[in-house]
Design a protein around this motif. Structure first.
Motif, PDB file in Angstrom:
ATOM      1  N   LEU A 121      27.286  43.186  49.686  1.00  0.00           N
ATOM      2  CA  LEU A 121      28.335  42.220  49.321  1.00  0.00           C
ATOM      3  C   LEU A 121      28.045  41.574  47.976  1.00  0.00           C
ATOM      4  O   LEU A 121      28.957  41.323  47.190  1.00  0.00           O
ATOM      5  CB  LEU A 121      28.455  41.144  50.399  1.00  0.00           C
ATOM      6  N   ALA A 122      26.760  41.322  47.702  1.00  0.00           N
ATOM      7  CA  ALA A 122      26.391  40.747  46.412  1.00  0.00           C
ATOM      8  C   ALA A 122      26.734  41.714  45.285  1.00  0.00           C
ATOM      9  O   ALA A 122      27.239  41.308  44.228  1.00  0.00           O
ATOM     10  CB  ALA A 122      24.901  40.414  46.398  1.00  0.00           C
ATOM     11  N   GLY A 123      26.467  43.003  45.505  1.00  0.00           N
ATOM     12  CA  GLY A 123      26.833  44.001  44.511  1.00  0.00           C
ATOM     13  C   GLY A 123      28.330  44.045  44.286  1.00  0.00           C
ATOM     14  O   GLY A 123      28.794  44.154  43.150  1.00  0.00           O
ATOM     15  N   ALA A 124      29.081  43.939  45.363  1.00  0.00           N
ATOM     16  CA  ALA A 124      30.544  43.937  45.255  1.00  0.00           C
ATOM     17  C   ALA A 124      31.028  42.698  44.499  1.00  0.00           C
ATOM     18  O   ALA A 124      31.985  42.770  43.725  1.00  0.00           O
ATOM     19  CB  ALA A 124      31.176  43.992  46.643  1.00  0.00           C
ATOM     20  N   ALA A 125      30.353  41.564  44.705  1.00  0.00           N
ATOM     21  CA  ALA A 125      30.733  40.334  44.002  1.00  0.00           C
ATOM     22  C   ALA A 125      30.477  40.478  42.502  1.00  0.00           C
ATOM     23  O   ALA A 125      31.292  40.048  41.673  1.00  0.00           O
ATOM     24  CB  ALA A 125      29.959  39.153  44.565  1.00  0.00           C
ATOM     25  N   ALA A 126      29.346  41.095  42.137  1.00  0.00           N
ATOM     26  CA  ALA A 126      29.050  41.340  40.722  1.00  0.00           C
ATOM     27  C   ALA A 126      30.086  42.288  40.128  1.00  0.00           C
ATOM     28  O   ALA A 126      30.538  42.112  38.990  1.00  0.00           O
ATOM     29  CB  ALA A 126      27.645  41.920  40.575  1.00  0.00           C
ATOM     30  N   PHE A 127      30.475  43.284  40.889  1.00  0.00           N
ATOM     31  CA  PHE A 127      31.498  44.245  40.474  1.00  0.00           C
ATOM     32  C   PHE A 127      32.825  43.531  40.203  1.00  0.00           C
ATOM     33  O   PHE A 127      33.472  43.770  39.175  1.00  0.00           O
ATOM     34  CB  PHE A 127      31.662  45.291  41.574  1.00  0.00           C
ATOM     35  N   ILE A 128      33.212  42.652  41.106  1.00  0.00           N
ATOM     36  CA  ILE A 128      34.452  41.888  40.918  1.00  0.00           C
ATOM     37  C   ILE A 128      34.343  40.986  39.695  1.00  0.00           C
ATOM     38  O   ILE A 128      35.302  40.803  38.939  1.00  0.00           O
ATOM     39  CB  ILE A 128      34.777  41.056  42.180  1.00  0.00           C
ATOM     40  N   GLY A 188      35.025  48.739  35.865  1.00  0.00           N
ATOM     41  CA  GLY A 188      34.061  48.584  36.942  1.00  0.00           C
ATOM     42  C   GLY A 188      33.197  49.766  37.313  1.00  0.00           C
ATOM     43  O   GLY A 188      32.322  49.632  38.165  1.00  0.00           O
ATOM     44  N   VAL A 189      33.378  50.922  36.687  1.00  0.00           N
ATOM     45  CA  VAL A 189      32.647  52.106  37.139  1.00  0.00           C
ATOM     46  C   VAL A 189      31.140  51.951  36.947  1.00  0.00           C
ATOM     47  O   VAL A 189      30.349  52.262  37.848  1.00  0.00           O
ATOM     48  CB  VAL A 189      33.152  53.378  36.433  1.00  0.00           C
ATOM     49  N   ALA A 190      30.708  51.470  35.785  1.00  0.00           N
ATOM     50  CA  ALA A 190      29.273  51.328  35.538  1.00  0.00           C
ATOM     51  C   ALA A 190      28.631  50.357  36.534  1.00  0.00           C
ATOM     52  O   ALA A 190      27.562  50.633  37.087  1.00  0.00           O
ATOM     53  CB  ALA A 190      29.023  50.856  34.107  1.00  0.00           C
ATOM     54  N   THR A 191      29.274  49.226  36.756  1.00  0.00           N
ATOM     55  CA  THR A 191      28.736  48.244  37.702  1.00  0.00           C
ATOM     56  C   THR A 191      28.749  48.805  39.119  1.00  0.00           C
ATOM     57  O   THR A 191      27.830  48.560  39.911  1.00  0.00           O
ATOM     58  CB  THR A 191      29.547  46.936  37.630  1.00  0.00           C
ATOM     59  N   PHE A 222      35.821  48.937  49.439  1.00  0.00           N
ATOM     60  CA  PHE A 222      36.593  47.899  48.742  1.00  0.00           C
ATOM     61  C   PHE A 222      36.508  48.086  47.233  1.00  0.00           C
ATOM     62  O   PHE A 222      37.530  48.031  46.527  1.00  0.00           O
ATOM     63  CB  PHE A 222      36.070  46.514  49.134  1.00  0.00           C
ATOM     64  N   MET A 223      35.301  48.328  46.726  1.00  0.00           N
ATOM     65  CA  MET A 223      35.140  48.547  45.285  1.00  0.00           C
ATOM     66  C   MET A 223      35.896  49.789  44.831  1.00  0.00           C
ATOM     67  O   MET A 223      36.480  49.805  43.739  1.00  0.00           O
ATOM     68  CB  MET A 223      33.650  48.653  44.935  1.00  0.00           C
ATOM     69  N   THR A 224      35.888  50.818  45.658  1.00  0.00           N
ATOM     70  CA  THR A 224      36.634  52.037  45.323  1.00  0.00           C
ATOM     71  C   THR A 224      38.120  51.738  45.165  1.00  0.00           C
ATOM     72  O   THR A 224      38.773  52.219  44.226  1.00  0.00           O
ATOM     73  CB  THR A 224      36.431  53.100  46.415  1.00  0.00           C
ATOM     74  N   LEU A 225      38.660  50.941  46.066  1.00  0.00           N
ATOM     75  CA  LEU A 225      40.068  50.554  45.973  1.00  0.00           C
ATOM     76  C   LEU A 225      40.351  49.837  44.658  1.00  0.00           C
ATOM     77  O   LEU A 225      41.346  50.128  43.977  1.00  0.00           O
ATOM     78  CB  LEU A 225      40.441  49.661  47.159  1.00  0.00           C
ATOM     79  N   VAL A 226      39.470  48.920  44.287  1.00  0.00           N
ATOM     80  CA  VAL A 226      39.656  48.185  43.033  1.00  0.00           C
ATOM     81  C   VAL A 226      39.570  49.127  41.834  1.00  0.00           C
ATOM     82  O   VAL A 226      40.336  49.000  40.872  1.00  0.00           O
ATOM     83  CB  VAL A 226      38.616  47.047  42.911  1.00  0.00           C
ATOM     84  N   ILE A 227      38.655  50.081  41.891  1.00  0.00           N
ATOM     85  CA  ILE A 227      38.538  51.061  40.803  1.00  0.00           C
ATOM     86  C   ILE A 227      39.845  51.826  40.631  1.00  0.00           C
ATOM     87  O   ILE A 227      40.302  52.049  39.507  1.00  0.00           O
ATOM     88  CB  ILE A 227      37.368  52.038  41.074  1.00  0.00           C
ATOM     89  N   TYR A 228      40.461  52.197  41.722  1.00  0.00           N
ATOM     90  CA  TYR A 228      41.741  52.916  41.634  1.00  0.00           C
ATOM     91  C   TYR A 228      42.829  52.024  41.046  1.00  0.00           C
ATOM     92  O   TYR A 228      43.659  52.483  40.245  1.00  0.00           O
ATOM     93  CB  TYR A 228      42.147  53.452  43.011  1.00  0.00           C
TER      94      TYR A 228
END
Length: 199
Positions: free
Chosen positions: A86-93, A108-111, A170-176
């Motif tokens: 979740l922390a990684g996802a928060a940094a990604f966001i 967001g791909v690199a993160t 969730f991160m994948t969805l945001v990337i799309y």
């Protein structure tokens, strides 16, 4: 301190870390102006490369990936392992929607990749392998990233990483969502191919 307060603090700090726009900082310090005013207007490494400074692009790539990795690793070893993904996802966001830039950030791909490697090195290697395979087949960088990210939650589930696959999904969805313009160009056959010379 209750778990809920701890979780909120971890996610908030991870978000703020992820929101640091390294691409913008590096290009401004190098006297190249505002990276958002050239190329795609993105703050990521690909747009930094358009300035002709490969060193700055590489530094941006590594630090953008590092934001996700650091958030995961610090949370895992010093706070609570169950909050790491979740922390990684928060940094990604934070990278995609940085408070410092009016919530207009990178794709967001690199993160995302940095987060994957920190969650599980096997997961990170799987992403890299899938990206390379897709790149060899289609010669389109954005499509390769979309394919590799789409399969990442499945790989995480296969590796039995527990509920960690859900933040990855969730991160994948945001990337799309962040790549919607690229997807439109791919559908029209207009997305640039790897190694193609600009006309």
């Amino acid at each position: 301190m209750s778990f809920s307060i701890e979780a909120l603090a971890v996610l908030a700090l991870s978000y703020l870390l992820g929101a640091v726009p390294f691409g913008l900082v590096f290009t401004k310090l190098a006297g190249l102006g505002d990276i958002r005013e050239i190329g795609s207007g993105n703050i990521g490494a690909t747009n930094v490369l358009r300035t002709g400074r490969k060193d700055l692009a590489l530094a941006t790539l590594l630090l953008d990936a590092g934001k996700g990795a650091i958030a995961v690793l610090l949370t895992r070893y010093y706070v609570a392992p169950e909050l790491a993904a979740l922390a990684g996802a928060a940094a990604f966001i934070g990278h995609c929607f940085p408070v410092y830039l009016g919530f207009k950030g990178g794709k967001g791909v690199a993160t995302f990749v940095g987060t994957l490697f920190a969650i599980s090195w096997m997961l990170g290697i799987a992403f890299a392998g899938l990206w390379l395979l897709a790149a060899a087949l289609f010669r389109i960088s954005s499509l390769s990233a979309l394919i590799a990210s789409l399969l990442s939650p499945l790989v995480a589930f296969y590796l039995q990483l527990g509920p960690g696959w859900m933040p990855i999904a969730f991160m994948t969805l945001v990337i799309y969502i962040r790549h919607r313009d690229n997807i439109a160009r791919i559908m029209k056959g207009e997305e640039p191919k790897i190694g193609a010379k600009k006309k």
